[in-house]
Structures are given as C-alpha cells and as structure tokens.
Motif scaffolding. Sequence first.
Motif, PDB file in Angstrom:
ATOM      1  N   VAL A 168       0.844  -1.202   0.000  1.00  0.00           N
ATOM      2  CA  VAL A 168       0.000   0.000   0.000  1.00  0.00           C
ATOM      3  C   VAL A 168       0.879   1.253   0.000  1.00  0.00           C
ATOM      4  O   VAL A 168       0.606   2.229  -0.705  1.00  0.00           O
ATOM      5  N   ALA A 169       1.952   1.223   0.781  1.00  0.00           N
ATOM      6  CA  ALA A 169       2.850   2.377   0.862  1.00  0.00           C
ATOM      7  C   ALA A 169       3.481   2.678  -0.490  1.00  0.00           C
ATOM      8  O   ALA A 169       3.572   3.837  -0.903  1.00  0.00           O
ATOM      9  N   LEU A 170       3.919   1.652  -1.194  1.00  0.00           N
ATOM     10  CA  LEU A 170       4.520   1.844  -2.509  1.00  0.00           C
ATOM     11  C   LEU A 170       3.526   2.452  -3.489  1.00  0.00           C
ATOM     12  O   LEU A 170       3.853   3.387  -4.232  1.00  0.00           O
ATOM     13  N   ILE A 171       2.304   1.931  -3.496  1.00  0.00           N
ATOM     14  CA  ILE A 171       1.285   2.399  -4.440  1.00  0.00           C
ATOM     15  C   ILE A 171       0.889   3.841  -4.147  1.00  0.00           C
ATOM     16  O   ILE A 171       0.905   4.708  -5.035  1.00  0.00           O
ATOM     17  N   VAL A 172       0.539   4.117  -2.903  1.00  0.00           N
ATOM     18  CA  VAL A 172       0.086   5.454  -2.530  1.00  0.00           C
ATOM     19  C   VAL A 172       1.207   6.472  -2.714  1.00  0.00           C
ATOM     20  O   VAL A 172       0.997   7.566  -3.255  1.00  0.00           O
ATOM     21  N   ASN A 173       2.406   6.107  -2.293  1.00  0.00           N
ATOM     22  CA  ASN A 173       3.537   7.018  -2.408  1.00  0.00           C
ATOM     23  C   ASN A 173       3.833   7.355  -3.864  1.00  0.00           C
ATOM     24  O   ASN A 173       4.089   8.520  -4.202  1.00  0.00           O
TER      25      ASN A 173
ATOM     26  N   ILE B 282       1.773   7.252  -6.459  1.00  0.00           N
ATOM     27  CA  ILE B 282       0.701   8.067  -7.028  1.00  0.00           C
ATOM     28  C   ILE B 282       0.827   9.516  -6.567  1.00  0.00           C
ATOM     29  O   ILE B 282       0.702  10.460  -7.367  1.00  0.00           O
ATOM     30  N   LEU B 283       1.077   9.714  -5.288  1.00  0.00           N
ATOM     31  CA  LEU B 283       1.243  11.079  -4.775  1.00  0.00           C
ATOM     32  C   LEU B 283       2.444  11.764  -5.420  1.00  0.00           C
ATOM     33  O   LEU B 283       2.389  12.960  -5.757  1.00  0.00           O
ATOM     34  N   PHE B 284       3.516  11.017  -5.618  1.00  0.00           N
ATOM     35  CA  PHE B 284       4.707  11.577  -6.250  1.00  0.00           C
ATOM     36  C   PHE B 284       4.397  12.014  -7.684  1.00  0.00           C
ATOM     37  O   PHE B 284       4.849  13.063  -8.137  1.00  0.00           O
ATOM     38  N   GLY B 285       3.616  11.210  -8.387  1.00  0.00           N
ATOM     39  CA  GLY B 285       3.223  11.584  -9.739  1.00  0.00           C
ATOM     40  C   GLY B 285       2.340  12.817  -9.764  1.00  0.00           C
ATOM     41  O   GLY B 285       2.515  13.717 -10.598  1.00  0.00           O
ATOM     42  N   LEU B 286       1.397  12.897  -8.834  1.00  0.00           N
ATOM     43  CA  LEU B 286       0.485  14.037  -8.789  1.00  0.00           C
ATOM     44  C   LEU B 286       1.206  15.348  -8.482  1.00  0.00           C
ATOM     45  O   LEU B 286       0.811  16.407  -8.970  1.00  0.00           O
ATOM     46  N   VAL B 287       2.265  15.278  -7.681  1.00  0.00           N
ATOM     47  CA  VAL B 287       3.041  16.478  -7.377  1.00  0.00           C
ATOM     48  C   VAL B 287       3.631  17.085  -8.650  1.00  0.00           C
ATOM     49  O   VAL B 287       3.803  18.307  -8.749  1.00  0.00           O
ATOM     50  N   HIS B 288       3.924  16.241  -9.647  1.00  0.00           N
ATOM     51  CA  HIS B 288       4.514  16.715 -10.893  1.00  0.00           C
ATOM     52  C   HIS B 288       3.473  16.967 -11.984  1.00  0.00           C
ATOM     53  O   HIS B 288       3.841  17.314 -13.113  1.00  0.00           O
ATOM     54  N   ALA B 289       2.196  16.802 -11.664  1.00  0.00           N
ATOM     55  CA  ALA B 289       1.150  16.903 -12.679  1.00  0.00           C
ATOM     56  C   ALA B 289       0.927  18.327 -13.173  1.00  0.00           C
ATOM     57  O   ALA B 289       0.311  18.529 -14.225  1.00  0.00           O
TER      58      ALA B 289
END
Length: 296
Positions: A151-156, A158-165
């Motif tokens: 869960v940590a890998l997936i959520v982390n 996705i959040l990392f990608g959204l920061v660069h969106a």
Amino acid sequence: MVLAAVFLIAGPLIAVMIAQVTGLNSRMGWFSELYQLVVFFGLTAVLLIAWVVLFERRPLPTIGFNGHGLKRFLRGYAIGLGFLLATIGVIWVAGGYRIESGGAFAKAGAVAALVPIGALLLGFIVQGSTEEIVFRGWLMQLIASRHGLVVALIVNAILFGLVHAGNTEPTKELALGVVNIVLFGTFIGLYAAREGSLWGVCGWHAAWNWLLGLGFGLEVSGHVLDVTPLFVDLTTTTGSPWWLTGATFGPEASVVTTAILLGGSVWVVLRGPFKGHAIPEAVAPRSAETPEAPAT
C-alpha cells in the motif's frame, strides 16, 4: 500526507521571501536555477529533518540515512546514469534525436561553461535528495508502518506523480509523463525498500535529473535549463512521434522510459523476497564492552 504537503510548500515559500528581502529574485540565468534547487528544496529538507529529530525524536538512520552512505550514494548515482544513458540511447537509435549543437567542450570558454554544470550538479543532489527524504524516507515509511509496504509503494508513487502533474499545460505528453513518474516512484520505492537505505535512491534521482538536463540539454519533467550541456545539445527530430521523445515534457514522457522503469521494477522484485517492510535497516548499537572498530 497533509504534513508532507506543508513541508513541500513551506520550504519554497520561505525561499521566495528570502529572495525578495535579499534581492536574489532579480538574479537570472543559471544562478536562479541553482537557488531554486538548493534553497527551495534544501529548506524543505531542513524542515522535515527538524520535524523528525525534534518532534518525532528519531535519529536520521530511521529515515534511511544509515551505514555505507557514500558507497550506496555513488552506486545509486552510477545506476541512475546508466538508466538515463540507456533511455537516451534507445530514443537516439530509434531516430528520435538529432544533435543541435556541441556541448561545453565544443565552444570557446569551456572552463567557464563547466562552472554552472558543476554547481547545478550539487543543486540536483539537493533537489533529488529532498524529494527522496520527503517521499521515500518519511512518507512511505509512515504509510508502511500502518498499512504495509505494498500500500505504501502504491500510494507514495501516485502522490509523487500528482506532485509533478502541474509541471506543464495539460497535454498527452504530460499524461504519459505523470504515468512514468508514478512508475519511477514505484521503482525507486522498491529500490529503497530493497536496500533498506535512502542513500542509493538519492544518488539515482540526482544523477538522472542532472545528466538529463545538463548532459544533453533535454527537458527535465517539462523544464528546460538555460545552460550549455556537458556533452551535446540534443533536440527532437522533425516528424518523430511524441510518444517516442516525450516532446515538450522530455524523455520522461517517452514509452522508452516506461519500458525501462517497468523492467527495472521487475528486476528489483525478482532479486528475492523483501524483509516485509520499508523501514531502513537498524544501526547496530555500540556495546560498552566492545571497543569501536577503526574506520575503513
């Protein structure tokens, strides 16, 4: 997650205020890039580390800054350079790039051209390491401690990608770029969990960004550095498909990057079972009866 956003916003906000008070906001060119990389991101790292040490009362090894730091950092840096060279090489062979001009050594004043390249190398170490401290060193561990590593890998990621969106205007290149940044977050999270340390991923991240922007003059997540590159200044070949080169977002929005990051993630997973968590390896306590071994 909210607290991570506070750190990511507070650091740049303080840096902007410092620049306005000191007049540094009027500086242009590569110095402005260096200021953003070192001060914007550096202050974020300082705030988070202060939170961990002073509020959470944890030593730095608990967020991944443990033993064999230099060795792991340099190994990660070398691997990051290798991944980037492979990506650029495949796109070049596929006809996606042409040489627009020579690099620093092909022009007069080569020594002067190396100054910003070297300075920004240090800047990207600060920038890449800060993102790793926030996302893999602190946030991923926090999520893993409550919900497990998967869960940590997936959520982390996705959040990392959204920061660069928000790096560029909404385009198909941006969409694929964000997908690839999510894949990057997955790969680098696996790397950190596998090694039980943050040093290697800090090196990997810094190497990728530096060589991309300063080695070949290409876009780094949609951002172009106004600096003569070290090797050659590459540009996209006329008529080359956007999904090959990443167009205005750069090779991070290329399907070649997609394939290489997927392959890297599979390679890390297939190396064997994980320890079952993303917490860095413990630093062995010193025994009062055992003399300290000499440094090697």
